[in-house]
Design a protein around this motif. Structure first.
Motif, short mmCIF file in Angstrom:
data_model
loop_
_atom_site.label_atom_id
_atom_site.label_comp_id
_atom_site.label_asym_id
_atom_site.label_seq_id
_atom_site.Cartn_x
_atom_site.Cartn_y
_atom_site.Cartn_z
N ASP A 32 42.03 29.93 -15.89
CA ASP A 32 41.28 30.52 -17.00
C ASP A 32 40.65 29.42 -17.84
N PHE A 33 39.47 28.97 -17.42
CA PHE A 33 38.82 27.88 -18.14
C PHE A 33 38.25 28.34 -19.47
N ASP A 34 37.96 29.64 -19.58
CA ASP A 34 37.49 30.16 -20.87
C ASP A 34 38.54 29.94 -21.96
N LEU A 35 39.81 30.05 -21.58
CA LEU A 35 40.89 29.81 -22.54
C LEU A 35 40.89 28.36 -23.00
N VAL A 36 40.68 27.44 -22.07
CA VAL A 36 40.61 26.02 -22.42
C VAL A 36 39.46 25.77 -23.39
N LYS A 37 38.33 26.39 -23.13
CA LYS A 37 37.17 26.21 -23.99
C LYS A 37 37.44 26.76 -25.40
N ASN A 38 38.12 27.89 -25.48
CA ASN A 38 38.44 28.46 -26.79
C ASN A 38 39.36 27.55 -27.59
N ALA A 45 34.38 17.01 -20.31
CA ALA A 45 34.97 17.66 -19.15
C ALA A 45 35.59 16.57 -18.29
N THR A 46 36.85 16.75 -17.90
CA THR A 46 37.57 15.67 -17.23
C THR A 46 37.14 15.45 -15.79
N GLY A 47 36.39 16.42 -15.23
CA GLY A 47 36.05 16.32 -13.81
C GLY A 47 37.15 16.85 -12.93
N ALA A 83 33.82 12.83 -14.71
CA ALA A 83 34.23 13.07 -16.08
C ALA A 83 32.98 13.00 -16.96
N THR A 84 32.63 14.11 -17.61
CA THR A 84 31.32 14.25 -18.20
C THR A 84 31.36 14.52 -19.70
N PRO A 85 30.82 13.61 -20.53
CA PRO A 85 30.66 13.92 -21.95
C PRO A 85 29.77 15.14 -22.14
N LEU A 86 30.15 16.00 -23.08
CA LEU A 86 29.44 17.26 -23.30
C LEU A 86 29.03 17.40 -24.76
N TYR A 87 28.00 18.21 -24.97
CA TYR A 87 27.71 18.70 -26.32
C TYR A 87 28.66 19.87 -26.59
N TRP A 88 29.07 20.01 -27.83
CA TRP A 88 29.96 21.13 -28.16
C TRP A 88 29.30 22.47 -27.87
N SER A 145 35.12 22.34 -15.50
CA SER A 145 35.49 20.95 -15.72
C SER A 145 34.91 20.03 -14.65
N ASP A 146 34.81 20.56 -13.42
CA ASP A 146 34.32 19.74 -12.31
C ASP A 146 32.88 20.09 -11.94
#
Length: 286
Positions: free
Chosen positions: A134-140, A160-162, A241-246, A256-257
């Motif tokens: 559940d990646f949506d949970l991680v994002k929240n 994102a850790t990749g 591993a990718t820097p992201l905008y919020w 993440s990958d």
């Protein structure tokens, strides 16, 4: 910048068997991403995650600079508690980066402190590690953590850790030791766990986490490391591993990958640098 010839060995060796990615592909990627990656590696010890036989075989972490590395590679001796000395590599240039990749170092992991102030970290990190898909949970949870940190007057950055999760990182001034920084990270994480106990856990035991997201704050310890921004992960298709905008947390397709060695440059071209202000923003913990 030094200019040294780096002899490449077995460039056609396949390191990612299912996706057919070779050592040459990895070396080329690191050379092409160097301008974005090297500023985050500067003046910082690193640990190599090496896969000489490819990612379908067990890799290993190596702290000591290999004997076969050129003598011009910059290293720093750091004593262990028992007095033994480890000679860590400090990657300052594209030639060293090439040597790392040529040794099948798929992923460089960086210290959270610099060689001039090893005991005082300049990076505070929250590792959001999901126990389910559940990646949506991680994002929240990342969004909630951002809100908390900003309420405390801090500027957080997202990556994102990749692999499977997200890192939330704060660039801090080097005034506090690791114990103080780790305690601060734990207190922030405890607030999130208290506010959302059904979704967040600080329990290091995997069998006790259920489907919750584990917030790992133990990385904020002396000698501990975190994956370098833009580093390759040892997973098929070579995610990065990718820097992201919020704002990217609102993208329902985000994973993440999601970005790989073949797609990350398109993202950089279209989106620019989400961490453009990272090195110019130094926060004081409160």
């Amino acid at each position: 910048m030094i200019k040294k010839n780096v002899e490449i060995s077995n460039p056609d060796k396949i390191l990612f068997p299912k996706s057919g990615i070779t050592k040459h592909n990895i070396i080329t990627y690191y050379q092409n991403i160097a301008d974005h990656l090297l500023p985050f590696m500067h003046n910082r010890p690193l640990t190599m995650h090496r896969f000489p036989n490819g990612i379908d075989h067990e890799g290993f972490y190596q702290k000591n600079a290999p004997d076969f590395f050129p003598s011009w590679i910059k290293t720093i001796p750091i004593a262990k508690k028992n007095g033994e000395i480890t000679h860590y590599i400090v990657c300052e240039n594209i030639e060293t980066l090439t040597c790392l990749a040529n040794s099948a170092c798929i992923t460089p992991h960086l210290w959270l402190s610099t060689i001039d102030k090893l005991q005082q970290p300049d990076r505070l990190i929250f590792d959001l590690d999901p126990s389910s898909n559940d990646f949506d949970l991680v994002k929240n949870i990342a969004h909630n953590l951002k809100k908390l940190l900003e309420e405390l007057g801090l500027t957080p950055y997202l990556m994102a850790t990749g692999s499977r999760g997200l890192h939330v990182i704060v660039h801090i001034n080097q005034r506090d030791n690791f114990d103080t920084v780790r305690e601060f990270a734990h207190k922030c994480s405890y607030i999130l766990e208290h506010d959302s106990p059904q979704h967040v856990t600080l329990d290091i035991r995997k069998d006790k986490r259920g489907k919750k997201v584990f917030i790992d704050t133990l990385r904020n310890s002396f000698g501990a490391t975190a994956v370098a921004p833009y580093a390759v992960r040892a997973r098929e298709h070579a995610p990065v591993a990718t820097p992201l905008y919020w704002e990217e947390l609102a993208d329902r397709t985000l994973r993440s990958d999601m970005f790989t060695i073949t797609t990350i440059f398109d993202k950089i071209t279209y989106d620019g640098n989400p961490w453009k202000t990272f090195h110019g923003t130094k926060n004081q913990l409160t």
